[in-house]
Design an enzyme around this catalytic site. Sequence first.
Site, PDB file in Angstrom:
ATOM      1  N   ASP A 115       3.442 -35.067 -46.398  1.00 43.34           N
ATOM      2  CA  ASP A 115       3.931 -35.231 -47.767  1.00 43.34           C
ATOM      3  C   ASP A 115       3.374 -36.501 -48.406  1.00 43.34           C
ATOM      4  OD1 ASP A 115       6.005 -34.269 -49.779  1.00 43.34           O
ATOM      5  OD2 ASP A 115       6.578 -36.367 -49.549  1.00 43.34           O
TER       6      ASP A 115
ATOM      7  N   GLU B 138      -4.885 -35.039 -28.819  1.00 44.63           N
ATOM      8  CA  GLU B 138      -4.373 -35.079 -27.441  1.00 44.63           C
ATOM      9  C   GLU B 138      -3.653 -33.785 -27.082  1.00 44.63           C
ATOM     10  OE1 GLU B 138      -1.709 -38.332 -26.563  1.00 44.63           O
ATOM     11  OE2 GLU B 138      -2.990 -39.674 -27.735  1.00 44.63           O
TER      12      GLU B 138
HETATM   13  C1  NOJ Z   1       5.891 -33.654 -52.597  1.00 49.77           C
HETATM   14  C2  NOJ Z   1       6.831 -32.543 -52.275  1.00 49.77           C
HETATM   15  O1  NOJ Z   1       6.136 -31.330 -52.264  1.00 49.77           O
HETATM   16  C3  NOJ Z   1       7.914 -32.584 -53.321  1.00 49.77           C
HETATM   17  O2  NOJ Z   1       8.737 -31.453 -53.271  1.00 49.77           O
HETATM   18  C4  NOJ Z   1       8.689 -33.855 -53.149  1.00 49.77           C
HETATM   19  O3  NOJ Z   1       9.645 -33.964 -54.187  1.00 49.77           O
HETATM   20  C5  NOJ Z   1       7.772 -35.092 -53.194  1.00 49.77           C
HETATM   21  N1  NOJ Z   1       6.570 -34.921 -52.426  1.00 49.77           N
HETATM   22  C6  NOJ Z   1       8.482 -36.304 -52.665  1.00 49.77           C
HETATM   23  O4  NOJ Z   1       8.691 -36.164 -51.289  1.00 49.77           O
END
Ligand code: NOJ
Length: 504
Positions: free
Chosen positions: A191, A222
């Site tokens: 993310d 690994e």
């Molecule tokens: C991207 C994620 O896909 C989204 O849903 C989220 O709100 C933000 N990152 C923050 O984690």
Amino acid sequence: MSQTWWRGAAIYQVYLRSFADGNGDGIGDLAGLRSRLPYLKDLGIDAIWLNPWYPSPMADGGYDVADYRGIEPVFGTLAEAETFIEEAHELDIKVIIDVVPNHSSTASTWFQEALTDRGARDRFWFRDEPNDWQSIFGGPAWTQVADGQWYLHLFAPEQPDFNWDNPEVHREFEDVLRFWFERGVDGFRIDSAALLFKSDTSYEDLDEVHEVYRRWREVADEYGDRVLIGEVWLPDQERFTRYLRPDELHTAFNFDFLACPWEPAELRRVIDLTLTTHAPVGAPPTWVLSNHDVTRPVTRYGRADTAFAHGGRLHGVPSDPELGHRRARAAALLAMALPGSVYVYQGEELGLPEVEDLPDDQRQDPMYHRSGGTNRGRDGCRVPLPWAGDEPPFGFGGSSTWLPQPEGWRKVTAEAQSADLGSMLNLYRTALAHRRDLLGDGTLTWLTMGPDVLAFTRESGLTCVSNLGAAPVPLPPGRVLLTSGPLEDGALPSDTTVWLTSLA
Ligand code: NOJ
Ligand code: CA
């Protein structure tokens, strides 16, 4: 599956809260997902990517992670997650989970410690004075705590950013990766992968981040054929592909393709740019039409402006459902034919539209609340799936759903579509089955069929032709394998894609 299964995989995204509810409380969970594994097997996907399943106060749908080594009790237990991984593997389906390294939850042990002990604040960004950064969800990116200091949160205040200048944060995440690799997960979707490091003036794409992914790649290697997938939103393709160098991430989402309008020249430009920037690093491109953050394609493609942008989600702008549906079918066959891997976001295979008439008091997305309602947010693409039956909750489980489903979804349930050979669901099933044999990883050769037509041939001999012009176009030589809509007197009509195989 081969060591490089991820290069050409079809990956299905499960937004767990909205997939299927096994215990009847209105919220999707692992029991629901396990019960629907046969559906996913039938659909013909190679892997599942799950949005965060960790314990979380759900301030941002689970992207506010309180404990990276557990399972949110509403979703199930760690033992059940392990069983799910085994069951998926028995069906030859890989399991990819989300990891959220940019930020945590205010409910995490580390943040709670930081609140009470000023000496324990270095894992986050605490300062005596905030700067002028704005949160990506709207409003200031800093929140003040009781003793007067401020902490940074690029997203909601419940999501404090980690300080990646602190080696303890590095050790923690390497350990988290190992924790889940040892439990059999086949990869991670990372993310906000470009946001980890901060300088005085920027929080995007700082060079130091690459060292983290080099280390993560060593850890992944690994364990064998595991995969690291970046969520990297960067306007500059050259900067983007730096994340895909051979010793960093394996792949990253192609948001340029997702955001691209349904226009032939723009699509051609984005596809070419994708191919030319990925080739030197040897990473396979990915093709993404939707996810849990963006307006559903059926709705997008039915509008006059078919592009996607986070800021202007065009909520409420009229969309022609018939046109949107037709184009979404054509786009699906185009995306699945391109070289690389492809993502299918749950409900895309049912052709679900964006639900734009959710009651405001039921909206949960912090993007909606933090923008003061000017951005309607992402709840409309997160409505629980309709599985069967004539009325809500359409077989989701229990008697209600955490976001209301439209009454009219009777016609789009998985059950109704299974029985209809011409449905979106059956188009996806057939296409994914052919894709397994004939498409995926590799290269393409463009064919010239005029400015409104995207046409190319793949190594297997499969030719894909999408007509984005108004007039029907004659088919190139070949045997028709699949079309996204009926042909007209043997020609390919507007907003339709055909797959052909060589005559031999
Ligand atoms: C991207 C994620 O896909 C989204 O849903 C989220 O709100 C933000 N990152 C923050 O984690
Ligand atoms: Ca449930």
